[in-house]
Design a protein around this motif. Structure first.
Motif, PDB file in Angstrom:
ATOM      1  N   GLU A 182       0.833  -1.192   0.000  1.00  0.00           N
ATOM      2  CA  GLU A 182       0.000   0.000   0.000  1.00  0.00           C
ATOM      3  C   GLU A 182       0.872   1.248   0.000  1.00  0.00           C
ATOM      4  N   GLY A 183       0.408   2.255  -0.721  1.00  0.00           N
ATOM      5  CA  GLY A 183       1.093   3.537  -0.714  1.00  0.00           C
ATOM      6  C   GLY A 183       0.708   4.317   0.517  1.00  0.00           C
ATOM      7  N   ILE A 184       1.704   4.896   1.196  1.00  0.00           N
ATOM      8  CA  ILE A 184       1.406   5.590   2.432  1.00  0.00           C
ATOM      9  C   ILE A 184       1.775   7.058   2.419  1.00  0.00           C
ATOM     10  N   SER A 185       2.715   7.460   1.574  1.00  0.00           N
ATOM     11  CA  SER A 185       3.093   8.862   1.565  1.00  0.00           C
ATOM     12  C   SER A 185       3.897   9.192   0.321  1.00  0.00           C
ATOM     13  N   CYS A 186       4.005  10.492   0.070  1.00  0.00           N
ATOM     14  CA  CYS A 186       4.728  10.946  -1.114  1.00  0.00           C
ATOM     15  C   CYS A 186       5.173  12.384  -0.889  1.00  0.00           C
ATOM     16  N   TYR A 219      13.688  11.289   3.841  1.00  0.00           N
ATOM     17  CA  TYR A 219      13.519  10.703   5.166  1.00  0.00           C
ATOM     18  C   TYR A 219      12.036  10.529   5.483  1.00  0.00           C
ATOM     19  N   LEU A 220      11.732   9.421   6.128  1.00  0.00           N
ATOM     20  CA  LEU A 220      10.386   9.181   6.640  1.00  0.00           C
ATOM     21  C   LEU A 220      10.506   9.032   8.149  1.00  0.00           C
ATOM     22  N   GLN A 221      10.146  10.079   8.856  1.00  0.00           N
ATOM     23  CA  GLN A 221      10.165  10.050  10.319  1.00  0.00           C
ATOM     24  C   GLN A 221       8.863   9.432  10.800  1.00  0.00           C
ATOM     25  N   MET A 222       8.968   8.369  11.564  1.00  0.00           N
ATOM     26  CA  MET A 222       7.788   7.643  12.024  1.00  0.00           C
ATOM     27  C   MET A 222       7.733   7.693  13.540  1.00  0.00           C
ATOM     28  N   ASN A 223       6.739   8.347  14.051  1.00  0.00           N
ATOM     29  CA  ASN A 223       6.534   8.470  15.484  1.00  0.00           C
ATOM     30  C   ASN A 223       5.252   7.747  15.900  1.00  0.00           C
ATOM     31  N   GLY A 224       5.138   7.473  17.172  1.00  0.00           N
ATOM     32  CA  GLY A 224       3.934   6.815  17.675  1.00  0.00           C
ATOM     33  C   GLY A 224       3.638   5.509  16.971  1.00  0.00           C
ATOM     34  N   LEU A 225       4.680   4.717  16.766  1.00  0.00           N
ATOM     35  CA  LEU A 225       4.505   3.492  16.000  1.00  0.00           C
ATOM     36  C   LEU A 225       3.582   2.507  16.698  1.00  0.00           C
ATOM     37  N   LYS A 226       2.830   1.799  15.879  1.00  0.00           N
ATOM     38  CA  LYS A 226       1.855   0.827  16.348  1.00  0.00           C
ATOM     39  C   LYS A 226       2.189  -0.549  15.772  1.00  0.00           C
ATOM     40  N   PRO A 227       1.739  -1.608  16.400  1.00  0.00           N
ATOM     41  CA  PRO A 227       1.992  -2.943  15.837  1.00  0.00           C
ATOM     42  C   PRO A 227       1.506  -3.080  14.399  1.00  0.00           C
ATOM     43  N   GLU A 228       0.439  -2.393  14.058  1.00  0.00           N
ATOM     44  CA  GLU A 228      -0.076  -2.481  12.686  1.00  0.00           C
ATOM     45  C   GLU A 228       0.787  -1.751  11.664  1.00  0.00           C
ATOM     46  N   SER A 239      -4.393   8.105   5.548  1.00  0.00           N
ATOM     47  CA  SER A 239      -5.022   8.463   6.824  1.00  0.00           C
ATOM     48  C   SER A 239      -4.442   7.703   8.010  1.00  0.00           C
ATOM     49  N   SER A 240      -4.004   6.479   7.792  1.00  0.00           N
ATOM     50  CA  SER A 240      -3.523   5.667   8.912  1.00  0.00           C
ATOM     51  C   SER A 240      -2.200   6.149   9.476  1.00  0.00           C
ATOM     52  N   VAL A 241      -1.473   6.983   8.733  1.00  0.00           N
ATOM     53  CA  VAL A 241      -0.181   7.456   9.221  1.00  0.00           C
ATOM     54  C   VAL A 241      -0.152   8.969   9.399  1.00  0.00           C
ATOM     55  N   LYS A 242      -1.160   9.657   8.926  1.00  0.00           N
ATOM     56  CA  LYS A 242      -1.189  11.115   9.010  1.00  0.00           C
ATOM     57  C   LYS A 242      -1.129  11.552  10.461  1.00  0.00           C
ATOM     58  N   LEU A 250       7.458  13.314   6.171  1.00  0.00           N
ATOM     59  CA  LEU A 250       8.440  13.216   5.093  1.00  0.00           C
ATOM     60  C   LEU A 250       9.276  14.477   5.010  1.00  0.00           C
ATOM     61  N   SER A 251      10.543  14.295   4.671  1.00  0.00           N
ATOM     62  CA  SER A 251      11.403  15.420   4.355  1.00  0.00           C
ATOM     63  C   SER A 251      12.436  14.938   3.336  1.00  0.00           C
ATOM     64  N   ARG A 252      13.084  15.885   2.698  1.00  0.00           N
ATOM     65  CA  ARG A 252      14.102  15.480   1.733  1.00  0.00           C
ATOM     66  C   ARG A 252      15.298  16.412   1.798  1.00  0.00           C
ATOM     67  N   ASP A 253      16.468  15.840   1.571  1.00  0.00           N
ATOM     68  CA  ASP A 253      17.711  16.569   1.498  1.00  0.00           C
ATOM     69  C   ASP A 253      18.299  16.274   0.131  1.00  0.00           C
ATOM     70  N   ASN A 254      18.052  17.168  -0.802  1.00  0.00           N
ATOM     71  CA  ASN A 254      18.485  16.907  -2.178  1.00  0.00           C
ATOM     72  C   ASN A 254      20.003  16.897  -2.316  1.00  0.00           C
ATOM     73  N   ALA A 255      20.680  17.609  -1.437  1.00  0.00           N
ATOM     74  CA  ALA A 255      22.143  17.609  -1.482  1.00  0.00           C
ATOM     75  C   ALA A 255      22.703  16.229  -1.147  1.00  0.00           C
ATOM     76  N   LYS A 256      21.940  15.455  -0.390  1.00  0.00           N
ATOM     77  CA  LYS A 256      22.369  14.110  -0.018  1.00  0.00           C
ATOM     78  C   LYS A 256      21.622  13.039  -0.810  1.00  0.00           C
ATOM     79  N   ASN A 257      20.810  13.467  -1.771  1.00  0.00           N
ATOM     80  CA  ASN A 257      20.010  12.512  -2.555  1.00  0.00           C
ATOM     81  C   ASN A 257      19.196  11.582  -1.657  1.00  0.00           C
ATOM     82  N   THR A 258      18.629  12.147  -0.615  1.00  0.00           N
ATOM     83  CA  THR A 258      17.963  11.324   0.396  1.00  0.00           C
ATOM     84  C   THR A 258      16.612  11.912   0.791  1.00  0.00           C
TER      85      THR A 258
END
Length: 127
Positions: free
Chosen positions: A46-50, A80-89, A62-65, A70-78
């Motif tokens: 499933e797609g979750i973010s972009c 990032y997906l910061q995930m907080n409040g993680l759940k078993p699902e 909606s399940s991750v909002k 998301l953030s990006r550092d184009n200088a590092k070609n990277t």
């Protein structure tokens, strides 16, 4: 052929945080939008973010909002997906993928919008 590498997965307790990275070997990385998908055991991917290339606009399912950012550092070609409040699902293999078009609410979850994919990184949320 472009190469994408995801990293940062692992085992975390419920309520914990992880930061996933998606690093690309592509030239002109800032030209590409980056999507994140996940596939839980026994379920379809499933797609979750972009995050768009042109204006850094972001989209979240909606399940991750409110928990994932998301953030990006184009200088590092990277990206990032910061995930907080993680759940078993949230347990799944997480993949990033590139697209030559900006993200849109209608299509960002569609795998056909993306060209290159990484191999995935495992995220396990368990006590």
């Amino acid at each position: 052929q472009a190469q994408l590498v995801e990293s940062g997965g692992g085992l975390v307790q419920p309520g914990g945080s992880l930061r996933l990275s998606c690093t690309s070997s592509q030239d002109n990385f800032d030209y590409y939008s980056i999507g994140w998908f996940r596939q839980a055991p026994g379920k379809e991917r499933e797609g979750i973010s972009c995050i768009s290339s042109s204006d850094m606009s972001t989209f979240y399912t909606s399940s991750v909002k409110g928990r994932f950012t998301l953030s990006r550092d184009n200088a590092k070609n990277t990206v990032y997906l910061q995930m907080n409040g993680l759940k078993p699902e949230d347990t799944a293999v997480y993949y990033c993928a590139t697209s030559v078009v900006d993200c849109s609410e209608k299509y960002y979850r569609s795998e056909s919008e993306y060209d290159y994919w990484g191999q995935g990184t495992q995220v396990t949320v368990s006590s």
